[in-house]
Design an enzyme around this catalytic site. Structure first.
Site, PDB file in Angstrom:
ATOM      1  N   GLY A 292      20.032  54.539  16.643  1.00  0.00           N
ATOM      2  CA  GLY A 292      21.293  54.767  16.080  1.00  0.00           C
ATOM      3  C   GLY A 292      22.224  54.633  17.115  1.00  0.00           C
ATOM      4  O   GLY A 292      22.505  55.701  17.701  1.00  0.00           O
TER       5      GLY A 292
ATOM      6  N   HIS B 182      20.691  59.192   9.028  1.00  0.00           N
ATOM      7  CA  HIS B 182      20.863  60.617   8.916  1.00  0.00           C
ATOM      8  C   HIS B 182      20.393  60.731   7.386  1.00  0.00           C
ATOM      9  O   HIS B 182      20.540  62.172   6.739  1.00  0.00           O
ATOM     10  CB  HIS B 182      22.287  61.107   8.717  1.00  0.00           C
ATOM     11  CG  HIS B 182      22.875  60.962  10.057  1.00  0.00           C
ATOM     12  ND1 HIS B 182      22.352  61.073  11.260  1.00  0.00           N
ATOM     13  CD2 HIS B 182      24.232  60.430  10.438  1.00  0.00           C
ATOM     14  CE1 HIS B 182      23.211  60.849  12.214  1.00  0.00           C
ATOM     15  NE2 HIS B 182      24.227  60.186  11.801  1.00  0.00           N
TER      16      HIS B 182
ATOM     17  N   GLU C  17      19.983  64.559  15.233  1.00  0.00           N
ATOM     18  CA  GLU C  17      21.266  65.037  15.168  1.00  0.00           C
ATOM     19  C   GLU C  17      21.912  64.950  13.755  1.00  0.00           C
ATOM     20  O   GLU C  17      21.296  64.288  12.996  1.00  0.00           O
ATOM     21  CB  GLU C  17      22.390  64.100  16.020  1.00  0.00           C
ATOM     22  CG  GLU C  17      21.922  64.154  17.467  1.00  0.00           C
ATOM     23  CD  GLU C  17      22.861  63.394  18.294  1.00  0.00           C
ATOM     24  OE1 GLU C  17      22.783  63.423  19.618  1.00  0.00           O
ATOM     25  OE2 GLU C  17      23.701  62.349  17.776  1.00  0.00           O
TER      26      GLU C  17
END
Length: 249
Positions: free
Chosen positions: A43, A113, A138
């Site tokens: 990403g 995510h 993250e």
């Protein structure tokens, strides 16, 4: 120059990181800074973080960025940065990344995510991590948002990593709890549509996850030996409990 300064002074491709991440990364990345590391970031969006990793890890052997967005083809980088465009959870993209390197010292997941994507990435790429390497996920705050999880609060990415915490304590669980953990792990793997043998994968986690650290929106998993080792008993006088003298080792 500190990592935060590199971010603040950066003026080419755009990057987007929370301030708390950058300050923490200074701490955990510093032992790798002067080494010929291999880094994978899943990403990359506009690609700015890859430029900063190149500035920070000046002796890096390879920095790979992976993104599903075809527009990333337009990004141009110089050695040691390489890009792979494709779905990180597909066999094709996985093999392309493995062609560049079969192992990485640092892996950062900053992709969609969503729970299925995060779990799938971890199942696939944690095995490529070197001994003492670190895997970072993250933006785990997305685990609390309905549109990022099929069943918020139950089948979320952060619940998956909480389950890994339980699994590394597997030796202390009774049979019923072990069975419950295996069923729970199976449910997580089901949403990724990955063909994974539960028993083998559970054993892999037991053997290779040394530690898990949670911070606000971050999970950091270190690869290494998961073992308490032997009981070490020091001293000779045990006036309260003499039994402890006989369990050394």
């Amino acid at each position: 120059m500190q990592l935060k300064d590199l971010f603040l002074q950066h003026d080419n491709y755009v990057t987007d990181k929370w301030e708390g991440y950058i300050e923490f990364y200074e701490e955990i990345f510093s032992p790798f800074r002067e080494k010929p590391i291999r880094l994978l970031e899943i990403g990359i969006q506009n690609g700015g973080s890859l430029e900063i990793w190149k500035k920070y890890f000046t002796k890096a052997k390879l920095i790979v960025g992976c993104d599903i967005n075809d527009k990333c083809h337009e990004l141009r980088f110089s050695y040691p940065v390489k890009t792979v465009i494709g779905d990180s959870c597909s066999d094709t993209t996985y093999e392309k990344i493995k062609t560049l390197s079969k192992e990485f010292d640092i892996i950062i997941d900053d992709a969609s995510h969503t729970a299925d994507n995060i779990i799938c990435n971890f199942i696939r790429y944690f095995s490529l991590l070197t001994e003492n390497g670190i895997y970072i996920v993250e933006d785990l705050h997305c685990s609390y948002w309905r549109n990022f999880n099929p069943i918020p609060g139950k089948i979320s990415s952060i619940e998956f990593f909480k389950t890994i915490v339980d699994i590394i304590h597997y030796e202390f669980c009774d049979t019923s709890l072990r069975d419950r953990l295996k069923r729970k792990l199976h449910k997580f793997i089901e949403i990724t549509h990955s063909e994974v043998d539960i028993d083998n994968y559970l054993e892999f986690i037991l053997q290779n996850v040394e530690s898990i650290t949670f911070r606000n929106s971050l999970c950091i998993i270190k690869r290494g030996r998961n073992s308490l080792g032997k009981r070490i008993i020091s001293g000779r006088v045990a006036k309260v409990d003499e039994g402890v003298l006989f369990i050394e080792g």
